[in-house]
Enzyme design. Structure first.
Site, PDB file in Angstrom:
ATOM      1  N   LYS A   1      25.243  53.374  14.279  1.00  0.00           N
ATOM      2  CA  LYS A   1      26.259  53.033  15.169  1.00  0.00           C
ATOM      3  C   LYS A   1      25.610  53.181  16.765  1.00  0.00           C
ATOM      4  O   LYS A   1      24.574  53.734  16.776  1.00  0.00           O
ATOM      5  CB  LYS A   1      27.452  54.100  15.093  1.00  0.00           C
ATOM      6  CG  LYS A   1      28.133  53.672  13.759  1.00  0.00           C
ATOM      7  CD  LYS A   1      28.426  52.281  13.229  1.00  0.00           C
ATOM      8  CE  LYS A   1      28.792  52.138  11.824  1.00  0.00           C
ATOM      9  NZ  LYS A   1      30.007  52.476  11.305  1.00  0.00           N
TER      10      LYS A   1
HETATM   11  C1  LIG Z   1      31.073  52.522  10.363  1.00  0.00           C
HETATM   12  C2  LIG Z   1      32.246  51.970  10.052  1.00  0.00           C
HETATM   13  C3  LIG Z   1      33.256  52.713   9.409  1.00  0.00           C
HETATM   14  C4  LIG Z   1      33.382  54.019   8.857  1.00  0.00           C
HETATM   15  O1  LIG Z   1      32.540  54.813   9.446  1.00  0.00           O
HETATM   16  P1  LIG Z   1      31.907  56.158   8.834  1.00  0.00           P
HETATM   17  O2  LIG Z   1      31.510  57.164   9.704  1.00  0.00           O
HETATM   18  O3  LIG Z   1      30.775  55.641   7.737  1.00  0.00           O
HETATM   19  O4  LIG Z   1      33.062  56.936   8.014  1.00  0.00           O
HETATM   20  C5  LIG Z   1      34.579  52.139   9.552  1.00  0.00           C
HETATM   21  N1  LIG Z   1      34.630  50.901   9.986  1.00  0.00           N
HETATM   22  C6  LIG Z   1      33.633  50.282  10.441  1.00  0.00           C
HETATM   23  C7  LIG Z   1      34.045  48.705  11.011  1.00  0.00           C
HETATM   24  C8  LIG Z   1      32.480  50.663  10.460  1.00  0.00           C
HETATM   25  O5  LIG Z   1      31.601  49.633  10.786  1.00  0.00           O
END
Ligand SMILES: *Cc1c(COP(=O)(O)O)cnc(C)c1O
Length: 404
Positions: free
Chosen positions: A194
């Site tokens: 992210k």
């Molecule tokens: C990455 C992501 C998640 C989940 O996040 P985690 O930290 O991997 O649990 C949820 N929704 C979206 C759109 C994502 O890109």
């Protein structure tokens, strides 16, 4: 143009140092935390600082850090205290971590179709699946392109909570307001891939004092720290972050605006360079919206470039560019969890409570979802991209698509 690009050039990868920007400040804050001896967020000073700064950056009252983006979504829906069998409208083009929390809360994910070029839900598609059991909508800003939260809010009216899944949309905005603060609650992830990361992590933001209170309780096993007569009054989990995670994130936070601006500037360069290539649809935020470019989704018109996504993906991969056709292999409702209702034991709960229409996953009801997944090619993107990388993409895409 091809011969201006070195054949050895590789794209920066956000899964390692090449695509990430951890500087001396990270080490400094981590060292401070270690020296303090306090690693738990329940006693530490760094987590509250990070939460305050994140909230201020977004212009929102509360931010509650937690263990992951999935935990953030779980806390957001748990805080609504809904009844088993209540429905939450969402998208099938998302991370599974945004869906399974609904099932754990006894809620029914009802999939709305998405726009075939942005992959986002719209006021029309969410309205089409609304029922008298609808209690909330989760709006995912796919790849960082702000969805029409205002329109969705008006379409749903009072009594339906709007949760934004902004995991891919740090500092994206619409109408001058930050994504994550457009609805009632916003969820973010700090997973490795992210915009900023501590490997894992998440955060929930809201202006609502009551929801903020419930969210904080939920991620703390429902333990009301600071109360004179504390008790575990309801269900909760340990979804806490740690001081170590908060240190790593706090160090990156001041640079987030610069990271996002850089992603945006280079993405707009790529889009400008591809503008004249027939059959390609480059990411276009709505008027007044600013894209956060978590990834660069290229939509290809299959009528103009037959088999374009597969061919271009192959070509890009042969040059070491990990392009992902389809983003996710299939819509979420095609996964075993939903197809076979594989939930708790053999109970199928809570899907066993669903209205039949809420579990009608017939492809004919999702034309946008299937069209989008078939025509999208997802290119990696991060703050370490430079002009040479844009040139490499332009050259490779130009060679392949230009030849048809
Ligand atoms: C990455 C992501 C998640 C989940 O996040 P985690 O930290 O991997 O649990 C949820 N929704 C979206 C759109 C994502 O890109």
């Amino acid at each position: 143009m091809t011969d201006t690009v070195s054949p050895d050039l590789v794209l920066p990868d956000d899964q390692g140092a090449g695509g990430r920007s951890f500087d001396a400040r990270v080490m400094e804050l981590l060292a401070e935390v270690i020296a303090s001896g306090t690693l738990t967020a329940t006693k530490g000073a760094v987590t509250p600082r990070f939460e305050r700064q994140f909230a201020d950056l977004l212009g929102v009252r509360h931010a509650i850090a937690c263990a992951s983006g999935s935990a953030a979504v779980h806390a957001a829906v748990a805080a609504l205290e809904l009844e088993p069998g209540d429905e939450v409208i969402t998208t099938a083009v998302t991370d599974m971590g945004a869906l399974t929390p609904l099932l754990y809360q006894g809620l029914i994910p009802v999939f709305a179709d998405v726009d075939r070029t942005t992959g986002n839900v719209t006021p029309e598609t969410v309205s089409a699946v609304r029922s008298d059991r609808t209690r909330a909508v989760i709006v995912t800003h796919l790849f960082g392109n702000p969805a029409d939260v205002g329109g969705i809010r008006s379409a749903m009216g009072e009594g339906v909570t709007v949760i934004e899944d902004a995991a891919q949309a740090f500092l994206a905005s619409r109408g001058g307001q930050r994504v994550g603060t457009l609805g009632d609650v916003g969820c973010f992830s700090f997973q490795q891939g992210k915009h900023i990361t501590a490997g894992e992590g998440g955060i929930v933001v809201t202006d609502d004092d009551g929801l903020a209170h419930e969210i904080r309780l939920f991620v703390n096993k429902s333990w009301p720290y600071g109360e004179s007569q504390p008790d575990h009054r309801k269900l909760g989990l340990n979804y806490r972050t740690t001081e170590l995670h908060s240190a790593v994130l706090l160090a990156q936070l001041p640079r987030l605006p610069e990271f996002v601006a850089h992603r945006r500037r280079l993405a707009e360069q790529l889009s400008a360079g591809l503008a004249s290539v027939p059959g390609l649809v480059t990411p276009a935020p709505a008027p007044g919206a600013e894209h956060a470019y978590w990834r660069y989704p290229l939509v290809m018109d299959q009528a103009v470039v037959p088999d374009g996504v597969t061919r271009l993906a192959r070509r890009l991969r042969s040059r070491g560019i990990p392009a992902a056709p389809r983003y996710i292999g299939k819509p979420a409702f095609r996964c075993g969890i939903f197809v076979d209702a594989r939930t708790l034991g053999s109970s199928s709960w809570p899907l066993s409570l669903a209205r039949p229409e809420a579990r009608d996953y017939d492809a004919a009801r999702f034309p946008g979802t299937f069209a989008f997944l078939e025509s999208v090619l997802v290119l990696p993107w991060n703050e370490k991209f430079e002009e040479v990388h844009v040139e490499l993409l332009l050259a490779t895409i130009g060679e392949e698509v230009g030849r048809t």
